[in-house]
Every structure is written in C-alpha cells, then in structure tokens.
Enzyme design. Structure first.
Site, short mmCIF file in Angstrom:
data_model
loop_
_atom_site.label_atom_id
_atom_site.label_comp_id
_atom_site.label_asym_id
_atom_site.label_seq_id
_atom_site.Cartn_x
_atom_site.Cartn_y
_atom_site.Cartn_z
N CYS A 145 1.25 -1.45 -0.02
CA CYS A 145 0.23 -0.07 -0.19
C CYS A 145 0.81 0.98 0.26
O CYS A 145 0.78 2.33 -0.71
CB CYS A 145 -1.28 0.26 1.37
N CYS A 156 14.12 6.29 -5.28
CA CYS A 156 12.73 6.05 -5.67
C CYS A 156 12.11 6.90 -4.70
O CYS A 156 12.47 7.64 -3.86
CB CYS A 156 12.25 5.01 -5.88
#
Ligand code: ZN
Length: 475
Positions: free
Chosen positions: A287, A434
């Site tokens: 998630c 990232c």
C-alpha cells in the site's frame, strides 16, 4: 465425599452455596448428582445435547481435565471438583477469569441492542466477553477491527504492532487521531478502544511478529485476525494458526480492491491452499508503494470484524472456503470457492512444514536496502554541488514525480527502464532513487546486469527530505 466448588456466578442456581458435597465415584456421577440436586444449574452447565458448555471447564483438584473423558475420571473422598467458567482452549496455567460468566448492570445497558436479539442474547454477549482475539497490526485493517470489536464487547483483545503513528496513516487508520502522530500505535489504539469500552482488556505486544515469538503470543488467544501489510507476516500468521489450530480471519487491501476469508477453521483451507507461494518480491506493490483508497480498509476490516463476531457467537455461515472479492470502483462483491488442498505443505495430508520457518527468505526478501555501494542522500547532494559527472535518475511513477522531485533527477519509471537503457552513457555512473529505496534497488540491479555502474540512493526521496531539503514534501 468429593466436594464441588461452585463459582460465584453460578451460586444463585445452587442455593447460594460456594461448595457442595456429593457422592459419586467419577466426575460424571458427581456432576449428575449436582444437577439432580440443583436442576437450574443444569441449563447453565450443559447444552441441549447434555455436553458441558464451551465456556465451562472442570478441574479435579488442580488438574485441568478438559482433555480427559470427564465422565469417567475417578474421584475419591476429599477430592475437589471445580467448575470454572472460561473458554475452551485457554491456557491451563491461566487463573480463572472472574465475572466472565455474568454481565454487570452497566454492561447490560451498554450491550442492550445485542441482548434483545435472540441470536446474541446474554449467552452470546458472555461468549463475546470471554473471547480472546489477537489483532496482528493496528493499521488500516486493524483500525476498524479494534474500534468495533472493542465496542461489541470482545473481552480481551491483543494488539501486535511496533510502529509509530505518522501523518500518512491518518487518511485511513481511523483509530488514530492527528494528536496521536508520533505516539506508538499500540498506545494510541489502546487508549481509543478503552475510551469506547472500558470493560475490554487490551494486551499490547510491541514486537514484530516473528517465527521466534509467534507461538508464545498466539497461544493465548482463541482466534487471530490478520491485518498485516506484507507477505512474510501473512505466511507466518497462517502457519502459526494452522499449527496451533486457531482460526485466521484474513483480509487484504490494494488500491480499490479487497479480499476477505476465514482460514484454518474446522477443516477449511488455509492461506497456503489459496496461495501456495508468495509473489516474487516487488511484483505486488505494498500500500505504501501502490496506494490505497482510505475507505477501503474500513470495508474489509469490518467484514473481518463481522466474521470474528460470528465465529465467537457460533452463528451464521462463516466465510470459510469462500474468498470474498470486493471492487470498490465497480461496487461489486464476488465470491470464489477455495478448497483445502490435500497437497498443501502445511494443512494437507502429508505436511512438509511442521514448524515455523524463515519467512523473509521464503518470500525472497533480501536486504536490498543496505546493499553494498548504496549512497547516502547527503553524499548525492555533495556530488551535485561539486558538479561530479554522474546521472541521477528517479524511478518512481509520474504522479509521484508531480508530488515532489529532486530538480536534477531524470524521471524514468522502473517499468520503462529496460527499454530506455540506450539513454545512458556506459562511462558515466548512474545513481537511482525512488520513494524509499526499494524500487531503486531493483533499478540498480537491472542496470548492473546490463553492464552499467550504478548506485542506489539510500532511503529515497523521503531520506532526501529528512537529510538534505526539508522543503521537499513527504508522502
Ligand atoms: Zn493449506
């Protein structure tokens, strides 16, 4: 003659006596004599089939004889037979929990909407009160579970979590509030649950569930609710539940979709029957990586809470052997049959897994984040400032790049990287980043495989925000 000790809540049915002497040569005969003497007690102790009710245990002297044939256990003069209201499966060493077999005036008022339904009634509410449920995780799924199971009067709720509340949790973890940010999730959740229902006992387990501690923690509870967010813990919870014989109320969420079912319940399938192996690491984003509609865990968590309460009460059709799929965008539920797999390595006919294993290894999770050659954001900033020759690439998705970015970084989403290798000069070192360092570790592995010199920026843009530029928003 043997003596029978009557527990406080049952004395009203036994002439208000705390003990009775009765004749009989076995426990069965003594109990028959007792209920012949006090017929009102019979309905309290035995069900319609004449079996002892599930929240009643019988001890002979100090011995728990729950697992023995009670009727045939011999008794002699001077022996003491104790009737202990409890829940089957509780620890032998645990002291009898007082007052679980009756509701106070305040509890009767609180639970009145349950008590007036024949499917629950006082007996059902007492089952809820005697029940011991373990919630693994107090995040998205754990939040609605904790709130509603406490409100419903589940007597003892264990919480497993070691995380701290942060601002990104508040969009869905409704058990925590803005003023809880920075607090332990366990403390925040327990306070909120006690505020809802002070009659509930809450056990705080501030650990990461592991192969070493899982049995010790799970064995105190009647059933386990899995609200975790990673595959190693899901397999760990499953295996521990199968090996201990505890039902596992499962729920999972991703973006707009959710799944729920009950595993390891009375011959039903387990998680490994459904998913014998985990997906390769990185294929299914978490998630945190993929996002989740804030309301979704509410829907799935409450399905888990509903199943939990049904299992405790023993009513309705449990979600066993059925995988419920929920699609919030289509607003549609579907149901798939899940059968127990006779070849299942843990619940099948010839199990090969008989103890807990290394679940990180099983799920292929390597220590990517701290791999050799990682570079700290502070060092990356210094290289940029010095004008060092290197390329900084951002392997996140365009919608993440919109939220925040490092100005000199070139956006190449991880999925596009294999097709865009021709954009790099083999003589120039590449640094990849990232959000938190997981996806860029994969990018670095890919680049190295293709013959480039590449390094991963440790901790991603979140670490950049912490260490280099606090004006970069965290998400
Ligand atoms: Zn299985």
């Amino acid at each position: 003659m043997p003596k029978v000790l009557i527990p406080t809540p049952l004395r009203q049915y036994a002439g208000k006596q705390d003990s009775v002497e009765l004749s009989g040569s076995t426990v069965g005969e003594v109990l028959t004599a007792l209920t012949t003497h006090y017929p009102d007690l019979r309905r309290q102790l035995f069900n319609d089939e004449g079996k002892l009710r599930s929240f009643v245990n019988v001890y002979l002297n100090d011995e728990d004889i729950r697992y023995l044939e009670k009727n045939a256990t011999p008794v002699k003069d001077g022996d003491t037979v104790s009737i202990v209201p409890s829940v089957a499966g509780g620890s032998v060493a645990a002291p009898p929990e007082p007052a679980t077999a009756e509701l106070s005036k305040d509890e009767i008022l609180r639970y009145s909407r349950h008590l007036i339904m024949p499917e629950v009634g006082t007996e059902g509410q007492l089952k809820l009160k005697a029940a011991k449920v373990l919630l693994v995780g107090t995040g998205g799924l754990g939040a609605p579970l904790g709130l509603y199971l406490a409100a419903a009067g589940v007597g003892r709720i264990g919480l497993v979590d070691f995380d701290v509340v942060d601002f990104t949790n508040l969009q869905r973890q409704v058990i925590h509030g803005t003023s809880d940010v920075g607090r332990k999730k366990l403390d925040s959740a327990a306070d909120r649950m006690h505020e809802i229902n002070p009659f509930v006992r809450i056990d705080k387990h501030e650990v990461a569930l592991s192969s070493e501690n899982a049995f010790g923690i799970l064995s105190d509870y009647d059933l386990v609710v899995d609200g975790t967010d990673n595959f190693p813990t899901r397999y760990l919870v499953n295996d521990a539940c199968v090996l201990l014989g505890k039902p596992n109320v499962y729920g999972s969420i991703f973006r707009f979709e959710g799944q729920a079912t009950v595993f390891a319940y009375e011959g039903g399938p387990c998680y490994r029957c459904l998913y014998p192996e985990p997906p390769p690491p990185g294929l299914v984003p978490s998630c945190a990586e993929g996002g989740v509609l804030g309301i979704l865990p509410g829907t799935i968590g409450l399905i888990q809470a509903t199943e939990t309460v049904k299992l405790i009460l023993g009513i309705g059709q449990p979600l066993v052997g059925r995988l419920l799929l929920y699609d919030a965008l289509a607003m549609r539920f579907r149901e798939l049959k899940v059968r127990r797999n006779p070849e299942c390595p843990i619940c099948g006919e010839h199990p090969t897994i008989t103890k807990l294993i290394d679940y990180q290894q099983f799920c292929g999770i390597l220590q990517q984040v701290t791999a050799e050659g990682d570079i700290d954001p502070v060092e990356v900033k210094a290289k940029i400032d010095r004008g060092d020759k290197f390329v900084l690439i951002d392997v996140r998705e365009p919608h993440e790049y919109q939220i925040c970015r490092i100005p000199t970084a070139k956006l190449i989403p991880l999925g596009e990287l294999p097709q865009r290798l021709n954009e790099f000069d083999p003589d120039i070192e590449i640094t990849a980043h990232c959000k938190s360092g997981m996806r860029s570790a994969k990018a670095v592995a890919l680049l190295k495989q293709a013959g480039f010199r590449a390094r991963n920026m440790k901790g991603g843009i979140l670490a950049w925000s912490d260490k280099v530029d606090p004006t970069v928003p965290k998400y």
